[in-house]
Design a protein around this motif. Structure first.
Motif, PDB file in Angstrom:
ATOM      1  N   TRP A 370       0.852  -1.132   0.052  1.00 49.05           N
ATOM      2  CA  TRP A 370       0.137  -0.203  -0.318  1.00 49.05           C
ATOM      3  C   TRP A 370       1.043   0.991  -0.084  1.00 49.05           C
ATOM      4  N   THR A 371       1.690   1.256  -0.043  1.00 49.59           N
ATOM      5  CA  THR A 371       2.828   2.526  -0.220  1.00 49.59           C
ATOM      6  C   THR A 371       3.699   1.886  -0.915  1.00 49.59           C
ATOM      7  N   GLY A 372       4.013   0.795  -1.004  1.00 50.98           N
ATOM      8  CA  GLY A 372       5.392   1.078  -2.589  1.00 50.98           C
ATOM      9  C   GLY A 372       6.732   1.216  -2.786  1.00 50.98           C
ATOM     10  N   THR A 373       6.552   1.239  -1.032  1.00 53.50           N
ATOM     11  CA  THR A 373       7.726   1.318  -0.773  1.00 53.50           C
ATOM     12  C   THR A 373       7.930   0.149   0.747  1.00 53.50           C
ATOM     13  N   ASP A 374       9.749  -0.249   0.908  1.00 51.88           N
ATOM     14  CA  ASP A 374       9.853  -0.761   1.737  1.00 51.88           C
ATOM     15  C   ASP A 374       8.852   0.274   3.372  1.00 51.88           C
ATOM     16  N   THR A 375       9.649   0.161   4.219  1.00 56.12           N
ATOM     17  CA  THR A 375       8.742   0.739   6.063  1.00 56.12           C
ATOM     18  C   THR A 375       9.293   0.329   7.097  1.00 56.12           C
ATOM     19  N   ALA A 376       8.803   1.443   8.110  1.00 53.34           N
ATOM     20  CA  ALA A 376       9.999   1.233   9.667  1.00 53.34           C
ATOM     21  C   ALA A 376       8.611   1.379  10.329  1.00 53.34           C
ATOM     22  N   ALA A 377       7.896   0.331  11.500  1.00 49.90           N
ATOM     23  CA  ALA A 377       6.372   0.503  11.965  1.00 49.90           C
ATOM     24  C   ALA A 377       7.635   1.493  13.378  1.00 49.90           C
ATOM     25  N   VAL A 378       6.689   2.517  13.420  1.00 49.50           N
ATOM     26  CA  VAL A 378       7.205   3.595  14.591  1.00 49.50           C
ATOM     27  C   VAL A 378       5.773   3.629  15.651  1.00 49.50           C
ATOM     28  N   GLU A 515      -2.769   2.860  18.037  1.00 50.43           N
ATOM     29  CA  GLU A 515      -1.638   3.957  18.614  1.00 50.43           C
ATOM     30  C   GLU A 515      -0.456   2.840  17.187  1.00 50.43           C
ATOM     31  N   GLY A 516      -0.080   4.188  16.677  1.00 55.35           N
ATOM     32  CA  GLY A 516       0.834   3.939  15.796  1.00 55.35           C
ATOM     33  C   GLY A 516       0.977   4.625  14.418  1.00 55.35           C
ATOM     34  N   GLY A 517       2.056   4.210  13.907  1.00 52.48           N
ATOM     35  CA  GLY A 517       2.545   4.951  12.768  1.00 52.48           C
ATOM     36  C   GLY A 517       3.762   4.034  11.660  1.00 52.48           C
ATOM     37  N   LEU A 518       4.040   4.809  10.694  1.00 52.32           N
ATOM     38  CA  LEU A 518       4.884   4.208   9.889  1.00 52.32           C
ATOM     39  C   LEU A 518       5.992   4.724   8.764  1.00 52.32           C
ATOM     40  N   LEU A 519       7.077   4.710   8.880  1.00 52.69           N
ATOM     41  CA  LEU A 519       7.446   5.733   7.315  1.00 52.69           C
ATOM     42  C   LEU A 519       7.767   4.407   6.346  1.00 52.69           C
ATOM     43  N   SER A 520       7.454   4.927   5.147  1.00 53.27           N
ATOM     44  CA  SER A 520       8.136   5.147   4.226  1.00 53.27           C
ATOM     45  C   SER A 520       9.653   5.510   3.442  1.00 53.27           C
ATOM     46  N   ALA A 521       9.716   4.944   3.034  1.00 51.78           N
ATOM     47  CA  ALA A 521      11.103   5.087   1.805  1.00 51.78           C
ATOM     48  C   ALA A 521      11.731   4.685   0.941  1.00 51.78           C
ATOM     49  N   ALA A 522      12.028   4.730   0.107  1.00 53.79           N
ATOM     50  CA  ALA A 522      13.097   4.224  -0.761  1.00 53.79           C
ATOM     51  C   ALA A 522      13.982   3.526  -0.636  1.00 53.79           C
ATOM     52  N   SER A 523      14.682   4.506  -0.203  1.00 56.51           N
ATOM     53  CA  SER A 523      15.913   4.525   0.217  1.00 56.51           C
ATOM     54  C   SER A 523      16.416   2.917   2.102  1.00 56.51           C
ATOM     55  N   ALA A 524      16.809   1.716   1.631  1.00 56.77           N
ATOM     56  CA  ALA A 524      17.109   1.068   2.268  1.00 56.77           C
ATOM     57  C   ALA A 524      18.142   1.734   3.395  1.00 56.77           C
ATOM     58  N   ASP A 525      18.425   2.716   3.382  1.00 59.99           N
ATOM     59  CA  ASP A 525      19.756   3.517   4.414  1.00 59.99           C
ATOM     60  C   ASP A 525      19.416   4.002   5.185  1.00 59.99           C
ATOM     61  N   ASP A 526      17.873   4.705   4.810  1.00 58.07           N
ATOM     62  CA  ASP A 526      16.868   5.638   5.305  1.00 58.07           C
ATOM     63  C   ASP A 526      16.132   5.592   6.461  1.00 58.07           C
ATOM     64  N   LEU A 527      15.660   3.808   5.936  1.00 58.49           N
ATOM     65  CA  LEU A 527      15.375   2.786   7.073  1.00 58.49           C
ATOM     66  C   LEU A 527      15.667   2.697   8.214  1.00 58.49           C
ATOM     67  N   GLU A 528      17.062   2.006   7.693  1.00 54.02           N
ATOM     68  CA  GLU A 528      17.959   1.573   8.619  1.00 54.02           C
ATOM     69  C   GLU A 528      18.231   2.838   9.505  1.00 54.02           C
ATOM     70  N   GLN A 529      17.801   4.289   9.893  1.00 51.22           N
ATOM     71  CA  GLN A 529      18.539   5.108  10.100  1.00 51.22           C
ATOM     72  C   GLN A 529      17.176   5.226  11.181  1.00 51.22           C
ATOM     73  N   VAL A 530      15.957   5.232  10.791  1.00 53.60           N
ATOM     74  CA  VAL A 530      14.862   5.563  10.877  1.00 53.60           C
ATOM     75  C   VAL A 530      14.663   3.869  12.281  1.00 53.60           C
ATOM     76  N   ARG A 531      15.517   3.089  11.874  1.00 52.66           N
ATOM     77  CA  ARG A 531      15.106   2.092  13.133  1.00 52.66           C
ATOM     78  C   ARG A 531      15.454   2.609  13.918  1.00 52.66           C
ATOM     79  N   ARG A 532      17.353   3.090  13.942  1.00 52.07           N
ATOM     80  CA  ARG A 532      18.122   3.528  14.429  1.00 52.07           C
ATOM     81  C   ARG A 532      16.896   4.611  15.764  1.00 52.07           C
ATOM     82  N   TRP A 533      16.527   5.574  15.629  1.00 54.19           N
ATOM     83  CA  TRP A 533      16.092   6.728  15.709  1.00 54.19           C
ATOM     84  C   TRP A 533      15.050   6.054  16.817  1.00 54.19           C
ATOM     85  N   ARG A 534      14.307   5.516  16.445  1.00 56.77           N
ATOM     86  CA  ARG A 534      12.879   5.258  17.073  1.00 56.77           C
ATOM     87  C   ARG A 534      13.561   4.354  18.273  1.00 56.77           C
TER      88      ARG A 534
END
Length: 701
Positions: A370-378, A515-534
């Motif tokens: 539904w987002t067209g890219t990989d995601t990270a849940a927050v 309660e919940g959110g999600l970030l989608s991003a085309a960049s694998a590096d960006d999603l890895e950064q999300v996982r560290r920040w969360r």
């Protein structure tokens, strides 16, 4: 002997005693009714002894075919006004032909359906199907209903749930019959049939069904341990943990209720039945209603005269039932979906992994189509925005957001250390206006990020020129797609256009996790950064070293359990929302003083909101219209998106003059003042939609 153990369990106080709405929820969960439309496969009509007589053959997808009989007084023909009706549910040993008087009854009160029909009511009865289905030799004298109840229990279902499912289907057939006034329908049940009628009333979703229950009263402890007269088909497995029989009757309040019991009934204890009746009366009194109780000099029978008088009072006058309310929002999970959530929560509790576990991973996987890219849940949509902006690095610089959006869009930028500046919207797709954005970018050359918002579930075609301007200037775009999960533009999903897409799964959204959110991003590096920040800014998963000021922005396994179940059904959710919106388009076509928002052709809206505009010159403003709809029609409009511009919030008061810079945000202010949002959710029925539109038509000039 296990009797002592059993007595200890039965003596435990039910946890939901006197909690009406909670009792209904538990009954729905334990009954596990497989709701399926009941079709009339065959019908033969005749007149017998002065009564209209319809012999029916029902077809159920879960049960197969079974027989029913509809009786009606002769003066309720097709050319007469529809009349009151009663669904008649007999006891375990009651035969259909005896209930209807087709053969002489074996007890004087057995032909309840016939007697009520002669008293002026349309009646419908059907065969329970718990007699004669099992081979007598293999049954070896054992009770067929008991054997069926045990077999149903093998898969966590119940015989009572199956019987209530049949009754709910029959109730739908009766309510839709041309001889019947759908607002004047009641339930009658005797013995096992009374248990089925009670649970049918609790499961029907209607709060105004009159119920007459005969020879089914007392406490489960007395019936199943002391008297040993209780039948497995008359009780839901596990119910006594939550509620006793008087609590179930009390949960019907304030609907009209008549209880009958015999003081010589060998299946009941008169003192226990009297105490249960007093408990029901007490529960009814707490809501200002009265439960009618008859203690009669009879055995295990029915006083049909009292039943007929009861239905005459409750069904033959003007409809007095509770007027159904159309809420602004209704979150609904079917029983099997709720059980799936509970199973996943149980698995998490059993494993001890309560966050960042397999449910979160599954949630991210289910979101990807539904987002067209990989995601990270927050943890939330707000957290998603802030994390994206912190990764971009907006501290000390400017972030541009639409002036018409939820407070969290701008607040996330403030928390990330940015200065927020506002941009007007365009009115076609309700997106950020490209011309206003160009002027803002010229005024703020230090812009670090632009946050377009997909208002109401519409991805505006204006997003393309917004993206083009940002690409030209090298400015990252973060889509605030909190409203837009499942929405598209030219076939591309929301969240796939910018560097990040931020989604919310708050309970009011089109997809929910509590309660919940999600970030989608085309960049694998960006999603890895999300996982560290969360996860508090850990330098790597599992590390005890931290290299950034992250936060506790994790999504729990318990919230993900809800979210995974909701995402598994999301294609149906989206289709339902779009179908309801299309029906609104038709219903509203000629309503004066109201103009539905025309969704741009390129936008595939998820209809988070169904938006319409009041006539600016009309006599009604939005607050007055909402008040009139609520008080006169029981219709609640949904919340606006939004009624206050960001520049008008006290938090941003110091920026009003600075940000306007000659632009009063005229388009956003016009939208904020004049739009309304109609109720729209997958469980909204066509009848409820018609009611909403009728209410609007009656109040708008």
């Amino acid at each position: 002997m296990q009797l002592r153990h059993l007595r200890g369990i039965l003596a435990t106080e039910p946890t939901l005693r006197h909690a009406g709405s909670g009792v209904r929820t538990v009954v729905e969960r334990l009954a596990r009714v497989q709701r399926a439309p009941l079709a009339v496969a065959d019908s033969t009509a005749s007149v017998r002894d002065g009564l209209h007589h319809e012999r029916l053959v029902f077809h159920s997808p879960v049960r197969g075919t079974f027989d029913g009989t509809l009786l009606a007084p002769p003066d309720t023909g097709a050319d007469m006004a529809p009349g009151p009706a009663v669904l008649v549910l007999g006891g375990k040993n009651a035969r259909l032909d005896q209930l209807t008087g087709d053969v002489p009854p074996d007890h004087p009160d057995r032909n309840v359906a016939e007697q009520l029909a002669r008293a002026g009511f349309v009646t419908l009865s059907f065969d329970h199907g718990i007699g004669g289905g099992l081979d007598a030799g293999r049954r070896a004298g054992r009770d067929e209903g008991t054997l069926l109840a045990h077999a149903f229990a093998l898969t966590g279902h119940s015989l009572l749930g199956a019987l209530a499912g049949d009754a709910l289907g029959a109730l739908d057939v009766l309510t839709a019959h041309p001889r019947v006034d759908p607002l004047r329908v009641g339930l009658f049940g005797h013995s096992l049939g009374a248990a089925v009628a009670l649970h049918t009333a609790l499961l029907s979703g209607r709060r105004d069904l009159p119920l007459c229950a005969a020879s089914h009263l007392g406490t489960y402890q007395a019936l199943f341990e002391r008297l040993l007269t209780g039948h497995e088909g008359a009780v839901l497995p596990g119910i006594l943990e939550y509620a006793d029989l008087p609590d179930l009757y009390g949960a019907l309040a304030p609907a009209s209720l008549q209880l009958q019991y015999g003081t010589s009934d060998s299946y009941l204890d008169p003192d226990d039945a009297r105490a249960a009746a007093d408990a029901v009366r007490g529960t009814y009194a707490t809501v200002g209603a009265e439960a009618e109780v008859h203690a009669l000099d009879m055995g295990h029978g029915t006083h049909v005269g009292h039943a007929a008088d009861f239905f005459t009072r409750t069904l033959t006058g003007p409809h007095q039932g509770a007027d159904p309310h159309v809420p602004a929002q209704r979150i609904h999970f079917e029983v099997d979906e709720r059980r799936a959530v509970l199973d996943r929560v149980d698995a998490a509790l059993s494993s001890g992994i309560l966050t960042q576990g397999p449910q979160v991973a599954r949630f991210e996987e289910l979101a990807r189509p539904w987002t067209g890219t990989d995601t990270a849940a927050v943890a939330s949509g707000s957290a998603a925005l802030e994390i994206a902006l912190r990764i971009i690095g907006v501290a000390g610089r400017t972030v541009l957001v639409p002036v018409n959006t939820f407070f969290a869009t701008a607040a996330a930028a403030v928390r990330a250390g940015a200065a927020v500046r506002f941009v007007d919207i365009e009115l076609d797709g309700l997106g950020m206006d490209p011309d206003a954005l160009r002027a803002a970018l010229d005024r703020h050359p230090d812009t670090a990020a632009v946050l377009p918002v997909h208002i109401g579930g519409i991805v505006s075609p204006a997003l393309d020129p917004v993206l083009a301007q940002c690409r030209q200037r090298g400015i990252p775009v973060v889509e605030d797609a909190a409203h837009a999960f499942g929405a598209t533009l030219d076939g591309r999903p929301a969240g796939s256009f910018g560097r990040f897409g931020a989604f919310s799964f708050y309970p009011t959204k089109v997809a929910v996790s509590g309660e919940g959110g999600l970030l989608s991003a085309a960049s694998a590096d960006d999603l890895e950064q999300v996982r560290r920040w969360r996860d508090h800014g850990k330098s790597a998963q599992g590390s005890t070293l931290h290299d950034r000021p992250g936060g506790n922005w994790r999504l729990s396994e318990l919230h993900a359990a809800v979210g995974t179940v909701d995402l598994e059904r999301f294609s149906g959710t989206l289709a339902a929302r779009r179908a309801i919106a299309a029906r609104y388009d038709v219903l509203l076509a000629d309503v004066p003083g109201l103009r539905p928002h025309a969704v741009p052709a390129a936008a595939g809206s998820n209809y988070y909101k169904y938006l319409a505009y009041l006539d600016p010159e009309g006599p009604l403003d939005r607050p007055l219209l909402k008040k009139l709809l609520r008080e006169r029609h029981g219709v609640a409009l949904a919340g606006e998106v939004y009624d206050h511009l960001l520049c008008d919030h006290p938090q941003f008061a110091s920026q009003r003059q600075l940000d306007a810079e000659g632009s009063p945000f005229e388009r956003a202010r016009w939208f904020a003042r004049h739009h309304i949002a109609l109720p729209l959710y997958p469980s909204l029925t066509e009848a409820e939609q018609i009611r909403v539109v009728a209410a609007l038509r009656s109040e708008l000039p």
